[in-house]
Motif scaffolding. Sequence first.
Motif, PDB file in Angstrom:
ATOM      1  N   ARG A  11     -29.306  26.818 -28.302  1.00 10.59           N
ATOM      2  CA  ARG A  11     -30.389  25.837 -28.341  1.00 10.59           C
ATOM      3  C   ARG A  11     -30.837  25.535 -26.920  1.00 10.59           C
ATOM      4  NH1 ARG A  11     -26.706  22.517 -32.156  1.00 10.59           N
ATOM      5  NH2 ARG A  11     -27.484  23.166 -34.180  1.00 10.59           N
ATOM      6  N   TYR A  12     -32.141  25.445 -26.763  1.00  6.37           N
ATOM      7  CA  TYR A  12     -32.659  25.030 -25.467  1.00  6.37           C
ATOM      8  C   TYR A  12     -34.032  24.415 -25.628  1.00  6.37           C
ATOM      9  CZ  TYR A  12     -34.594  29.797 -25.752  1.00  6.37           C
ATOM     10  OH  TYR A  12     -35.217  30.945 -26.160  1.00  6.37           O
ATOM     11  N   THR A  39     -38.084  26.784 -34.183  1.00  8.25           N
ATOM     12  CA  THR A  39     -38.685  26.056 -33.069  1.00  8.25           C
ATOM     13  C   THR A  39     -39.362  24.793 -33.562  1.00  8.25           C
ATOM     14  OG1 THR A  39     -40.156  26.275 -31.161  1.00  8.25           O
ATOM     15  CG2 THR A  39     -40.835  27.357 -33.177  1.00  8.25           C
ATOM     16  N   GLY A  40     -39.553  23.862 -32.676  1.00  7.20           N
ATOM     17  CA  GLY A  40     -40.217  22.604 -33.010  1.00  7.20           C
ATOM     18  C   GLY A  40     -40.650  21.896 -31.753  1.00  7.20           C
ATOM     19  N   SER A  60     -38.567  22.831 -28.499  1.00 13.53           N
ATOM     20  CA  SER A  60     -37.162  23.176 -28.741  1.00 13.53           C
ATOM     21  C   SER A  60     -37.103  24.532 -29.431  1.00 13.53           C
ATOM     22  CB  SER A  60     -36.478  22.110 -29.599  1.00 13.53           C
ATOM     23  OG  SER A  60     -37.027  22.092 -30.890  1.00 13.53           O
ATOM     24  N   ILE A  61     -36.152  25.330 -29.017  1.00 16.30           N
ATOM     25  CA  ILE A  61     -35.960  26.671 -29.579  1.00 16.30           C
ATOM     26  C   ILE A  61     -34.488  26.812 -29.948  1.00 16.30           C
ATOM     27  CG2 ILE A  61     -36.086  29.159 -29.135  1.00 16.30           C
ATOM     28  CD1 ILE A  61     -38.289  28.544 -27.083  1.00 16.30           C
ATOM     29  N   GLN A  62     -34.248  27.386 -31.118  1.00 20.17           N
ATOM     30  CA  GLN A  62     -32.883  27.590 -31.590  1.00 20.17           C
ATOM     31  C   GLN A  62     -32.798  28.947 -32.272  1.00 20.17           C
ATOM     32  OE1 GLN A  62     -30.930  24.325 -33.738  1.00 20.17           O
ATOM     33  NE2 GLN A  62     -30.667  25.754 -35.424  1.00 20.17           N
ATOM     34  N   VAL A  92     -35.511  21.928 -19.900  1.00 21.43           N
ATOM     35  CA  VAL A  92     -35.273  20.489 -19.993  1.00 21.43           C
ATOM     36  C   VAL A  92     -33.811  20.279 -20.343  1.00 21.43           C
ATOM     37  CG1 VAL A  92     -35.875  18.381 -21.246  1.00 21.43           C
ATOM     38  CG2 VAL A  92     -37.627  20.116 -20.809  1.00 21.43           C
ATOM     39  N   GLU A  93     -33.153  19.446 -19.578  1.00 25.29           N
ATOM     40  CA  GLU A  93     -31.742  19.130 -19.859  1.00 25.29           C
ATOM     41  C   GLU A  93     -31.677  18.206 -21.057  1.00 25.29           C
ATOM     42  OE1 GLU A  93     -29.176  20.542 -18.330  1.00 25.29           O
ATOM     43  OE2 GLU A  93     -30.609  21.663 -17.121  1.00 25.29           O
ATOM     44  N   SER A  94     -30.783  18.527 -21.989  1.00 24.72           N
ATOM     45  CA  SER A  94     -30.633  17.694 -23.209  1.00 24.72           C
ATOM     46  C   SER A  94     -29.839  16.462 -22.931  1.00 24.72           C
ATOM     47  CB  SER A  94     -29.973  18.500 -24.307  1.00 24.72           C
ATOM     48  OG  SER A  94     -30.767  19.612 -24.608  1.00 24.72           O
TER      49      SER A  94
END
Length: 94
Positions: A11-12, A39-40, A60-62, A92-94
Amino acid sequence: MYPKTQTLLKRYRLRSTGLPLAVYREVVAHLCQVEGIETGLVPQSSQCFDYSQSQVDSLSIQHAADVDPAAQQQVEEILAYYGDRFAPWETVES
């Protein structure tokens, strides 16, 4: 009963500064067509509206850690296309 196998997920989140909402949605539409990619959009959390800022914080991508290399390549090409035309993507840091 067999034990459930747990798939490792990668995830990122990415952001392209100043990218309009419509273009973020277009990127999501393209990425959703890649098999194995989810993604979203992550909404902006700022309380102050600024017309020059996107309404989206990030993308967001997973995907599974062992996603098909061709799918990963396709994701990179889609992101590069939009990054070249607007602004580079930053993690982007989660």
